[in-house]
Design an enzyme around this catalytic site. Structure first.
Site, mmCIF file in Angstrom:
data_model
loop_
_atom_site.group_PDB
_atom_site.id
_atom_site.type_symbol
_atom_site.label_atom_id
_atom_site.label_comp_id
_atom_site.label_asym_id
_atom_site.label_seq_id
_atom_site.Cartn_x
_atom_site.Cartn_y
_atom_site.Cartn_z
ATOM 1 N N CYS A 95 -10.164 -1.528 14.650
ATOM 2 C CA CYS A 95 -10.397 -2.956 14.930
ATOM 3 C C CYS A 95 -10.552 -3.260 16.417
ATOM 4 O O CYS A 95 -11.222 -4.219 16.788
ATOM 5 C CB CYS A 95 -9.261 -3.801 14.382
ATOM 6 N N GLU B 272 0.840 -1.198 0.000
ATOM 7 C CA GLU B 272 0.000 0.000 0.000
ATOM 8 C C GLU B 272 0.875 1.249 0.000
ATOM 9 O O GLU B 272 0.585 2.228 -0.695
ATOM 10 C CB GLU B 272 -0.915 -0.021 1.232
ATOM 11 N N CYS C 272 -7.811 -1.929 3.926
ATOM 12 C CA CYS C 272 -7.599 -3.135 4.735
ATOM 13 C C CYS C 272 -8.803 -3.510 5.577
ATOM 14 O O CYS C 272 -8.789 -4.535 6.231
ATOM 15 C CB CYS C 272 -6.365 -2.983 5.613
ATOM 16 N N GLU D 174 -15.635 -11.611 4.072
ATOM 17 C CA GLU D 174 -14.532 -11.351 3.155
ATOM 18 C C GLU D 174 -13.869 -12.648 2.688
ATOM 19 O O GLU D 174 -13.606 -12.840 1.505
ATOM 20 C CB GLU D 174 -13.481 -10.454 3.813
ATOM 21 N N SER E 143 -6.871 1.967 -2.449
ATOM 22 C CA SER E 143 -5.722 1.129 -2.773
ATOM 23 C C SER E 143 -6.226 -0.245 -3.217
ATOM 24 O O SER E 143 -7.253 -0.719 -2.751
ATOM 25 C CB SER E 143 -4.865 0.984 -1.518
ATOM 26 N N GLU F 143 2.271 1.836 -3.398
ATOM 27 C CA GLU F 143 1.197 2.333 -4.256
ATOM 28 C C GLU F 143 0.942 3.817 -3.976
ATOM 29 O O GLU F 143 0.791 4.618 -4.899
ATOM 30 C CB GLU F 143 -0.053 1.511 -3.951
ATOM 31 N N LYS G 216 -14.869 -9.947 8.262
ATOM 32 C CA LYS G 216 -13.833 -10.845 7.724
ATOM 33 C C LYS G 216 -14.405 -12.214 7.392
ATOM 34 O O LYS G 216 -13.886 -12.909 6.530
ATOM 35 C CB LYS G 216 -12.694 -10.991 8.738
ATOM 36 N N GLU H 266 -13.497 -14.085 -5.298
ATOM 37 C CA GLU H 266 -12.200 -13.712 -5.872
ATOM 38 C C GLU H 266 -11.040 -14.112 -4.967
ATOM 39 O O GLU H 266 -9.892 -14.051 -5.391
ATOM 40 C CB GLU H 266 -12.159 -12.216 -6.206
#
Ligand code: SF4
Ligand code: SF4
Ligand code: FES
Lengths: 592, 160
Positions: free
Chosen positions: A516, A286, A312, A374, A332, A289, A371, A379
């Site tokens: 978090c 990241e 994230c 996720e 990102s 980037e 999560k 993908e």
């Protein structure tokens, strides 16, 4: 400051004007019971529907009992919090609530952690008169990839509604119907999966009953551990170590990193690794980037999308895919640390230990419910084999440890395994709001300027303000940083980006208030906002004590690039560590 | 994560947009917007609520919450012969509830529902201002006064 004098339970007190009876009483050490009321003042979160009436008190010269949570103090008020009348009223209110509540406490996911159960105990409820005639609501349970709903257990405190609408600006939930069928639910009483829910889990974090809970994946993990053909590796997110101890009666803010590692080993995981490792990896990808886009932007390249947004947090990703799909090329492309870990574990590490990816099971311990969703995204799997097989929450891990007869508090500390267990202080602070961008700044600064960072701590990026900004001096180049936690705050910054008015070069977003550490999978804070503060402080402590505090200095990260990935943002890194986003917005299709 | 697709006819979208625009798409005007839409469509199906949501920015869950809170709003189309039973004080005192029960039994309907053949729908309402005739039942434009539970079968026969 204008003050007010009043008497509560024969004690005189002077408070600031506007103070509620509830808060004034607290100052005197009188704990008036509450149920619907929720006050997380550090996060600016308050739920005050005045609906449950558990908090009623007697105010002299008033005919009706007053709800302490929403009645303001007045001069000369004489308040009594435990007269016979008050106690009877409180009990009656509770009996009403319980008459329309299932009585299956023994097998409820919330048992032992339930505010309703605790209240029944506290008020000494022993029977529910008239139960045989009581009407009960009859909703079907709903299971989504992350969250379970059992609306028969809803007591209409509306805390979840406040979180989903005001704090998260998602609006997936609303109070519906009336009378016994009153509940909080998605539109048309659809399952959560068919709403605009982001799976942030903040509704679960505040629900006082078993109406909202997480989907339990511990049985899947247990099965994998019991299967001799499987090698099972586990990764633990930064915020878990700052909260897990609470589930074993330890003070909020106790760091239990070493004990957690020992417990995971005792549970039978073959390798105990750290998501902090992949957090360092995230910073490499990241950060590179960010610098790339920043340089192109500074050179006048109009195609360089600035600001860059962190990616994230999967709740946040779900949010912008739903509400800002037009901006999906702004964040990102770096995967979350959970998914980076999975991708590396099932390639680099699987090769190293010569295990086929199908026989390698990756489990993640997360403070987060998004999560779970996720890791189920299509993908993120290869030929149907997920990069991360199962994601369980801090709470599920705590329960798992208890089921395995492990005396957590008396465990010795131990260390993570290599190579995916080594991490830096930069990775640890990923768990708190502002931490990701601070970690990114530590690395980006050194790479961009070629100089060594004098001061590693960026105090200007820390704190709990909902939206924060700071200018970081990259050796003469001012870099504008924005930070938001809570999706309603993120929405404000995104609206600016959409309008082309954003002043920032980079923005960090975390869906959960506090980051978090306040995730939907953490031990319940029961409305105490000090808990979140203590957890954040613990992470910054762990960071300060780490010998290495910058991601690019992690020796195992350096090795990973040398042996496997080449360099940050290389083709291989792109293939394994980056992703793309989808337009998941609700579509209105016009029929002819 | 919605990925939801809502299908609706162009003319209906235009009508809803027109109604919302006439209230400046103001979220505060939700009740009025819903009233106007119900008047136009006869009821408030999910698609209509979705378009109102898109126009006003009010989450559709909230709109659904309002629709299910007020008994005036309905998500099912009214029958060809909408039956309304007055539950105002005068009618109530003189036995409107038993009349309502009889209609429910005869038609196998709950309040707010419509028979599968679309012929009858059942609703209750507050005082219609014909207290002298209590209990009062309205079917379409026709008013029936001093209705007793025993009359219900006979009344329904008129519509066979
Ligand atoms: S998980 Fe988050 S977005 Fe989904 S219903 Fe709960 S609060 Fe709303
Ligand atoms: S689902 Fe839970 S948080 Fe939401 S209103 Fe019901 S009891 Fe309260
Ligand atoms: S806690 Fe005061 S009304 Fe619910």
């Amino acid at each position: 400051m204008e003050t007010i004098k009043l008497i509560i339970d024969n004690k005189e007190i002077e408070v600031e004007k506007g103070t509620t009876i509830l808060k004034a009483a607290r100052q005197l050490g009188i704990e008036i019971p509450t149920l619907c009321y929720l006050d997380l003042h550090d996060m600016n979160i308050e739920n005050k529907p005045g609906g449950c009436r558990i908090c009623v008190v007697e105010v002299e010269k008033r005919r009706n009992l007053a709800p302490a949570c929403s009645t303001k103090c007045e001069n000369g008020m004489v308040v009594k919090t435990h007269t016979n009348r008050v106690l009877n009223a409180r009990r009656t209110v509770m009996e009403f609530i319980l008459s329309d509540h299932p009585k299956d406490c023994l097998v409820c996911a919330k048992s032992g952690n339930c505010d309703l159960q605790n209240m029944a105990t506290r008020l000494g409820i022993r029977e529910i008169p008239g139960q045989e005639y009581a009407e009960m609501s009859t909703y079907k349970p709903d299971t989504s990839p992350s969250i379970k709903r059992d609306l028969n257990k809803c007591i209409m405190c509306r805390r979840c509604e406040t979180m989903c609408n005001e704090i998260q600006a998602v609006g997936a939930l609303s109070a519906i119907n009336r009378g016994f069928m009153a509940a909080v639910a998605p539109a048309f009483e659809q399952n959560l999966e068919y709403s605009t829910c982001t799976y942030c889990g903040q509704c679960v974090a505040v629900c006082p009953t078993g109406a909202l809970t997480e989907v339990d994946h511990t049985p899947d993990v247990l099965r994998a551990l019991a299967d001799p053909t499987k090698t099972v590796v586990v990764q633990t997110a930064p915020a878990v170590r700052a909260a897990l101890g609470e589930a074993f009666g330890m003070e909020p803010g106790t760091l239990v990193t070493g004990k957690m590692v020992s417990a995971l080993r005792a549970l039978g995981f073959d390798y105990v690794f750290d998501t902090d490792f992949s957090a360092d990896l995230t910073i490499m990808e990241e950060g590179t980037e960010l610098l790339g886009r920043l340089k192109r932007h500074l050179n006048g390249d109009k195609t360089a999308r600035i600001p860059i947004l962190t990616s994230c947090c999967p709740g946040w990703v779900n949010f912008f895919e739903e509400y800002f799909p037009d901006l999906k090329d702004v964040p990102s492309t770096s995967k979350s640390p959970q998914q980076m870990f999975g991708a590396i574990a099932k390639t680099y590490f699987a090769d190293k230990i010569k295990v086929d990816r199908k026989d390698l099971v990756v489990v993640s311990i997360m403070p987060c419910l998004a999560k779970k969703y996720e890791c189920q995204r299509e993908e993120f799997s290869v030929d149907g084999n997920r990069d991360v097989d199962f994601s369980i929450s801090t709470r599920e891990l705590a329960s798992f440890i208890k089921q395995a007869n492990i005396d957590f508090k008396s465990l010795e500390d131990s260390d993570f395994d290599d190579p995916l267990g080594e991490s830096t202080g930069a990775a640890v602070i990923f768990g708190a709001t502002g931490g990701v961008i601070e970690a990114a700044c530590r690395t980006a600064y050194e790479i961009f300027t070629g100089k060594k960072l004098e001061k590693i701590d960026f105090h200007e990026l820390r704190g709990l303000e909902g939206v924060r900004s700071a200018v970081i001096d990259f050796d003469g180049l001012p870099v504008n940083i924005g930070i938001a936690h809570g999706l309603a705050n993120a929405r404000k910054l995104l609206e600016e980006v959409r309008a082309g008015k954003s002043q920032f070069h980079a923005i960090e977003v975390m869906a959960c208030p506090g980051g978090c550490i306040g995730g939907g999978g953490q031990p319940f804070h029961h409305g105490k906002s000090g808990v979140l503060k203590a957890r954040a402080a613990a992470l910054y402590r762990e960071d300060a004590n780490k010998p290495i505090r910058k991601s690019h200095e992690n020796p195992f990260i350096i090795k990973l690039y040398e042996e496997f990935l080449g360099e940050p943002n290389s083709e291989k890194a792109h293939h394994l560590l980056h992703t793309s986003y989808f337009d998941k917005k609700k579509k209105i299709i016009v029929k002819q | 994560m919605s990925n939801i697709k809502i299908e609706i006819r162009q003319e209906d979208v235009s009508k809803i947009k027109e109604i919302c625009a006439s209230y400046n798409r103001d979220p505060q005007e939700l009740i009025n917007i819903l009233h106007a839409c119900q008047e136009h469509f006869g009821y408030l199906p999910a698609e209509v609520q979705e378009v109102i949501s898109a126009e006003t920015g009010i989450p559709v869950a909230k709109i659904y919450g309002v629709v299910t809170f007020y008994s005036f709003f309905s998500m099912t189309p009214k029958g060809k012969h909408p039956i309304s039973i007055c539950m105002g004080t005068a009618c109530y005192v003189r036995g409107a509830e038993r009349v309502l029960e009889e209609f429910k039994k005869e038609l196998k309907l709950q309040v707010g529902q419509t028979t599968p053949d679309g012929k009858f729908s059942l609703s209750s309402l507050r005082c219609v201002g014909a207290c002298g005739l209590a209990p009062v039942v309205l079917i379409g434009d026709k008013t029936y006064g001093r209705v007793a539970p025993d009359d219900v079968k006979k009344i329904l026969k008129e519509y066979e």
